[in-house]
Scaffold this motif. Sequence first.
Motif, PDB file in Angstrom:
ATOM      1  N   ARG A 387       0.822  -1.212   0.000  1.00  0.00           N
ATOM      2  CA  ARG A 387       0.000   0.000   0.000  1.00  0.00           C
ATOM      3  C   ARG A 387       0.859   1.265   0.000  1.00  0.00           C
ATOM      4  O   ARG A 387       0.447   2.317   0.467  1.00  0.00           O
ATOM      5  CB  ARG A 387      -0.928  -0.002   1.206  1.00  0.00           C
ATOM      6  N   SER A 388       2.063   1.149  -0.523  1.00  0.00           N
ATOM      7  CA  SER A 388       2.951   2.308  -0.550  1.00  0.00           C
ATOM      8  C   SER A 388       2.976   2.912  -1.946  1.00  0.00           C
ATOM      9  O   SER A 388       2.789   2.213  -2.930  1.00  0.00           O
ATOM     10  CB  SER A 388       4.369   1.880  -0.184  1.00  0.00           C
ATOM     11  N   HIS A 389       3.245   4.204  -1.996  1.00  0.00           N
ATOM     12  CA  HIS A 389       3.491   4.836  -3.289  1.00  0.00           C
ATOM     13  C   HIS A 389       4.893   4.461  -3.723  1.00  0.00           C
ATOM     14  O   HIS A 389       5.838   4.569  -2.937  1.00  0.00           O
ATOM     15  CB  HIS A 389       3.397   6.361  -3.176  1.00  0.00           C
ATOM     16  N   GLY A 390       5.044   4.006  -4.952  1.00  0.00           N
ATOM     17  CA  GLY A 390       6.377   3.677  -5.440  1.00  0.00           C
ATOM     18  C   GLY A 390       6.827   2.288  -5.040  1.00  0.00           C
ATOM     19  O   GLY A 390       6.015   1.419  -4.727  1.00  0.00           O
ATOM     20  N   THR A 391       8.157   2.103  -5.034  1.00  0.00           N
ATOM     21  CA  THR A 391       8.722   0.769  -4.829  1.00  0.00           C
ATOM     22  C   THR A 391       9.411   0.659  -3.476  1.00  0.00           C
ATOM     23  O   THR A 391      10.149   1.549  -3.071  1.00  0.00           O
ATOM     24  CB  THR A 391       9.743   0.460  -5.953  1.00  0.00           C
ATOM     25  N   THR A 392       9.150  -0.439  -2.805  1.00  0.00           N
ATOM     26  CA  THR A 392       9.825  -0.737  -1.545  1.00  0.00           C
ATOM     27  C   THR A 392      10.851  -1.812  -1.817  1.00  0.00           C
ATOM     28  O   THR A 392      10.554  -2.797  -2.496  1.00  0.00           O
ATOM     29  CB  THR A 392       8.798  -1.259  -0.516  1.00  0.00           C
ATOM     30  N   GLU A 393      12.050  -1.623  -1.309  1.00  0.00           N
ATOM     31  CA  GLU A 393      13.114  -2.602  -1.509  1.00  0.00           C
ATOM     32  C   GLU A 393      13.444  -3.183  -0.141  1.00  0.00           C
ATOM     33  O   GLU A 393      13.845  -2.463   0.769  1.00  0.00           O
ATOM     34  CB  GLU A 393      14.337  -1.898  -2.110  1.00  0.00           C
ATOM     35  N   ILE A 394      13.247  -4.484  -0.013  1.00  0.00           N
ATOM     36  CA  ILE A 394      13.437  -5.119   1.305  1.00  0.00           C
ATOM     37  C   ILE A 394      14.724  -5.930   1.312  1.00  0.00           C
ATOM     38  O   ILE A 394      14.893  -6.855   0.508  1.00  0.00           O
ATOM     39  CB  ILE A 394      12.240  -6.037   1.651  1.00  0.00           C
ATOM     40  N   LEU A 395      15.615  -5.586   2.217  1.00  0.00           N
ATOM     41  CA  LEU A 395      16.863  -6.335   2.397  1.00  0.00           C
ATOM     42  C   LEU A 395      16.665  -7.332   3.540  1.00  0.00           C
ATOM     43  O   LEU A 395      15.722  -7.229   4.311  1.00  0.00           O
ATOM     44  CB  LEU A 395      18.014  -5.382   2.740  1.00  0.00           C
ATOM     45  N   GLY A 396      17.581  -8.280   3.647  1.00  0.00           N
ATOM     46  CA  GLY A 396      17.481  -9.258   4.741  1.00  0.00           C
ATOM     47  C   GLY A 396      16.423 -10.319   4.462  1.00  0.00           C
ATOM     48  O   GLY A 396      15.808 -10.877   5.374  1.00  0.00           O
ATOM     49  N   VAL A 397      16.233 -10.604   3.170  1.00  0.00           N
ATOM     50  CA  VAL A 397      15.160 -11.516   2.753  1.00  0.00           C
ATOM     51  C   VAL A 397      15.368 -12.942   3.276  1.00  0.00           C
ATOM     52  O   VAL A 397      14.418 -13.713   3.407  1.00  0.00           O
ATOM     53  CB  VAL A 397      15.088 -11.519   1.201  1.00  0.00           C
ATOM     54  N   GLN A 398      16.623 -13.272   3.624  1.00  0.00           N
ATOM     55  CA  GLN A 398      16.874 -14.643   4.104  1.00  0.00           C
ATOM     56  C   GLN A 398      16.036 -14.961   5.339  1.00  0.00           C
ATOM     57  O   GLN A 398      15.689 -16.111   5.583  1.00  0.00           O
ATOM     58  CB  GLN A 398      18.371 -14.880   4.370  1.00  0.00           C
ATOM     59  N   HIS A 399      15.671 -13.936   6.114  1.00  0.00           N
ATOM     60  CA  HIS A 399      14.807 -14.187   7.282  1.00  0.00           C
ATOM     61  C   HIS A 399      13.458 -14.747   6.851  1.00  0.00           C
ATOM     62  O   HIS A 399      12.879 -15.599   7.525  1.00  0.00           O
ATOM     63  CB  HIS A 399      14.565 -12.885   8.056  1.00  0.00           C
ATOM     64  N   LEU A 400      12.948 -14.216   5.729  1.00  0.00           N
ATOM     65  CA  LEU A 400      11.626 -14.672   5.257  1.00  0.00           C
ATOM     66  C   LEU A 400      11.636 -16.148   4.897  1.00  0.00           C
ATOM     67  O   LEU A 400      10.644 -16.856   5.089  1.00  0.00           O
ATOM     68  CB  LEU A 400      11.213 -13.851   4.033  1.00  0.00           C
ATOM     69  N   ASP A 401      12.766 -16.607   4.360  1.00  0.00           N
ATOM     70  CA  ASP A 401      12.849 -18.015   3.937  1.00  0.00           C
ATOM     71  C   ASP A 401      12.798 -18.977   5.116  1.00  0.00           C
ATOM     72  O   ASP A 401      12.559 -20.161   4.947  1.00  0.00           O
ATOM     73  CB  ASP A 401      14.147 -18.264   3.158  1.00  0.00           C
ATOM     74  N   ARG A 402      13.036 -18.470   6.312  1.00  0.00           N
ATOM     75  CA  ARG A 402      12.951 -19.343   7.485  1.00  0.00           C
ATOM     76  C   ARG A 402      11.516 -19.809   7.705  1.00  0.00           C
ATOM     77  O   ARG A 402      11.302 -20.905   8.201  1.00  0.00           O
ATOM     78  CB  ARG A 402      13.408 -18.588   8.741  1.00  0.00           C
ATOM     79  N   GLY A 403      10.550 -18.933   7.357  1.00  0.00           N
ATOM     80  CA  GLY A 403       9.177 -19.249   7.748  1.00  0.00           C
ATOM     81  C   GLY A 403       8.110 -19.137   6.680  1.00  0.00           C
ATOM     82  O   GLY A 403       6.948 -19.427   6.959  1.00  0.00           O
ATOM     83  N   TYR A 404       8.456 -18.669   5.483  1.00  0.00           N
ATOM     84  CA  TYR A 404       7.457 -18.591   4.413  1.00  0.00           C
ATOM     85  C   TYR A 404       7.991 -19.299   3.191  1.00  0.00           C
ATOM     86  O   TYR A 404       9.123 -19.060   2.772  1.00  0.00           O
ATOM     87  CB  TYR A 404       7.155 -17.128   4.038  1.00  0.00           C
ATOM     88  N   SER A 405       7.147 -20.151   2.626  1.00  0.00           N
ATOM     89  CA  SER A 405       7.549 -20.884   1.433  1.00  0.00           C
ATOM     90  C   SER A 405       7.081 -20.100   0.209  1.00  0.00           C
ATOM     91  O   SER A 405       5.889 -19.806   0.076  1.00  0.00           O
ATOM     92  CB  SER A 405       6.884 -22.262   1.518  1.00  0.00           C
TER      93      SER A 405
END
Length: 440
Positions: A387-405
Amino acid sequence: MDKAFDRLLVRGGNTLRGVVRMEGAKNAALPVLAACLLADGESRILGVPELDDVGTMCSVLRRLGGAVSRTAADEVVVRFDGIRTSEAPQDLVRKMRASVLVMGPLLARTGLARACLPGGCAIGARPIDLHLKGFALMGAAVTCDRGFVEVSAPRLKGTRIYLDYPSVGATENLMMAASLAEGFTCIDNAAEEPEVVDLANFLCCMGARVTGAGTKMIRIEGCDSLRPTTYSIIPDRIEAGTFMTAAAIAGGDVLVQNVVVEHVKPIIAKLLDAGCEVSEDPEGSIRVVGPDRPRATDVRTLPYPGFPTDMQPQMMALLSVAGGVSMVTETVFENRFMHVDEFKRMGANIHVDGRTAVVRGVDHLTGAVVRATDLRAGAALLIAGLRSHGTTEILGVQHLDRGYSDFAGKMRSIGAEVVRAREAATEAFLESAATRRLDL
Ligand code: UD1
């Protein structure tokens, strides 16, 4: 390649529509896999999600002497013929706190368990004193020396254990240990989480005698031995809550499948407060229709059946664009507001005072470069990016792989504009955005 360099790019503004199916629960799969240590022979576990944390638990079991293989997309087979060592591997325990769940089974089966003090998401001190206190009450000698803890007892003895706090991990560890102890164990003020119930059901399938799981008092009558079994893990209520909240923030209309409705009741209650339409299908799906703009509501995290701490960051993303002021109080962990600074980079108006965050909803967020400080914080940033204007760039994505497939893929399947990229691909994404004259 090192996943630490991966990033997620989210372009906001799309409405989410469609159907998305949830995996088996990470937090149920981890203790169930650990419980496979309790019996020799082959156990088949269905509904095991393909996640880094699950991979870590499988590696722990292999190092302890198990043969572990993924025989289908959602099926893991574990075989033990004796236990090779009673020491939980240091590198893996540091990587994932849930590795300490092998201590109860190791102690019960071999009379000894040794581990270093655990790691995991950076959301507070997270000691294991309650686990150790319970082992000691069952007759184990506990020693701590230079960051290592050792528990030993030739045979554990059933007893009454009152937990000062209904810790999920302590309840699970003690339940597993008590299954092979001599006599009755009573765990009072036990955690009531659905994942505790799932583990109890698994233990019962192995021949254990556990009653009362899902209430504050769990009783276990110890057995001399358990047998391997086949078992199917419950759906992931936190993954479901994450997608429900994504639908809510993006003004979407999403059907989330493979959900136990009862398990997500506290999340549904908050989404209704926020102005969503939620309809439940007892067969196991939930439809969420998001409002044009969410309404403010207060949230307080609590042990189950209270609002789950693992949904606090995602809910805060929703409230950061709500009309009005919300209070978010974190009572489970003492340091679980690290995502607030990242939300602020996106223009959120949040003030933290101790364990409470005052969230003043803004009209819109603005895309920024942000860092996932832990697993759920990463999911929350992606939700905010929707829900943001423009683009969000998320670093540290390896954390997401711990719990989301395949989080990005699933989000894309319901209409989100999300790509996972390394540096080169990032540039391509930015170029394509520029040619479409998007405001980055
Ligand atoms: C589990 C979940 C985690 C979730 C948490 C709370 C798994 C693998 N992880 O973690 O996703 O956020 O429940 O719902 O299931 N505590 C102590 N001493 C102890 C044990 C816990 O002080 O011996 C404290 C912790 O620091 C924390 C609180 O109790 O503040 C809750 O921890 P606990 O319920 O044990 O969480 P976990 O089992 O680690």
